[in-house]
Write a protein that holds these residues in place. Structure first.
Motif, PDB file in Angstrom:
ATOM      1  N   VAL A 231       5.828 -28.754  23.037  1.00 26.30           N
ATOM      2  CA  VAL A 231       5.663 -27.536  22.233  1.00 26.30           C
ATOM      3  C   VAL A 231       6.737 -27.413  21.152  1.00 26.30           C
ATOM      4  N   ASN A 232       7.576 -28.441  21.046  1.00 24.73           N
ATOM      5  CA  ASN A 232       8.660 -28.465  20.054  1.00 24.73           C
ATOM      6  C   ASN A 232       9.569 -27.245  20.189  1.00 24.73           C
ATOM      7  N   ASN A 233      10.060 -27.045  21.388  1.00 22.71           N
ATOM      8  CA  ASN A 233      10.967 -25.924  21.648  1.00 22.71           C
ATOM      9  C   ASN A 233      12.375 -26.276  21.177  1.00 22.71           C
ATOM     10  N   VAL A 234      12.829 -25.605  20.125  1.00 18.68           N
ATOM     11  CA  VAL A 234      14.164 -25.868  19.580  1.00 18.68           C
ATOM     12  C   VAL A 234      15.201 -24.897  20.135  1.00 18.68           C
ATOM     13  N   ASP A 235      14.802 -24.121  21.134  1.00 16.08           N
ATOM     14  CA  ASP A 235      15.674 -23.047  21.628  1.00 16.08           C
ATOM     15  C   ASP A 235      15.932 -23.178  23.125  1.00 16.08           C
ATOM     16  N   ARG A 236      16.308 -24.398  23.549  1.00 13.97           N
ATOM     17  CA  ARG A 236      16.677 -24.617  24.957  1.00 13.97           C
ATOM     18  C   ARG A 236      17.987 -25.411  24.995  1.00 13.97           C
ATOM     19  N   SER A 237      18.919 -25.028  24.162  1.00  9.16           N
ATOM     20  CA  SER A 237      20.175 -25.768  24.066  1.00  9.16           C
ATOM     21  C   SER A 237      21.165 -25.260  25.111  1.00  9.16           C
TER      22      SER A 237
END
Length: 251
Positions: A129-135
């Motif tokens: 899902v191209n999650n860029v907010d799991r850092s």
């Protein structure tokens, strides 16, 4: 379809996120974290939450139950916070709610261990899902009742902000070098073997059917909500078969 409830009391804002979600009570006596159509990110954030949250649930991940919450803007008239008043007035109609996990703890990779299998499944899903907010700075993971739960999928599927370029955008690799679970040696290959075959046209049609029509209406270039639902499904179906080969930063 998602359960429909009506907000009966606004309890408090939750200021951890940029969109200013709020804690509300509803007419089913439930307590929900509510995300608003009138927030700065708009209704596309709510669409992403529904598509990713319901897809994750069907793939066996733990995510809070989602509901739609009807909001009467008069609910905010007595709210002393001017910012909250403006948000409530701008969000009349259908909004999104998720079960409030009372007592949940934010995930800390230094305090909680995650096995390679579970880490691999989550990294694979985030790549899908191209999650860029799991850092590691903002994991968007909770520990509740001894289990790991996924939350906050509004910053996914970036291609839905520019449909003409969606195919090219969705074909790009996923950079997992900053992922919160990278230190746990995620077994992405095993996750792909298990999960990719489950992501079918029928499953994605079921998931996208959960998006309320009101959040899809008026999209430029789309004549009907079902056209847009199909547009959401196409990149996910294409990525599912190959995305494990395009994950960067975990090997």
């Amino acid at each position: 379809m998602l359960k429909e409830v009506t907000a009966t009391r606004y309890i408090t804002p939750l200021r951890e996120g940029g969109s200013l979600p709020g804690l509300v009570e509803a007419d089913d006596v439930g307590t929900y974290v509510m995300k608003f159509t009138g927030a700065g990110q708009g209704r596309k954030t709510l669409v992403a939450e529904v598509v990713c949250g319901e897809l994750a649930r069907r793939l066996g991940f733990r995510v809070p139950r989602l509901v739609t919450i009807g909001l009467d803007p008069v609910l905010g008239l007595g709210e002393p916070d001017q910012e909250v008043q403006v948000l409530l007035r701008a969000s009349g109609g259908t909004n999104l709610g998720m079960d409030f996990l009372s007592g949940a703890l934010g995930f800390d990779p230094l305090a909680f261990a995650v096995g390679p299998e579970e880490a691999g499944r989550i990294v694979w899903f985030d790549a899908l899902v191209n999650n860029v907010d799991r850092s590691w700075r903002n994991p968007n993971l909770l520990m509740w009742q001894g289990k790991l739960w996924l939350i906050d999928h509004g910053a996914t599927m970036i291609w839905h902000h520019n449909w003409p370029g969606a195919k090219a955008s969705a074909a790009r690799p996923y950079d997992a070098s900053d992922h919160a679970l990278r230190p746990f040696a995620p077994d992405v290959a095993a996750a792909a073997a298990e999960l990719a075959p489950l992501v079918t046209e029928d499953l994605l049609a079921e998931v996208t059917a959960e998006i309320p029509d009101a959040w899809l209406a008026g999209e430029p270039g789309s004549d009907a909500p079902d056209d847009l639902r199909a547009a959401y499904a196409r990149p996910l179906l294409a990525r599912a078969a190959v995305i494990h080969e395009r994950i960067e930063g975990v090997r």
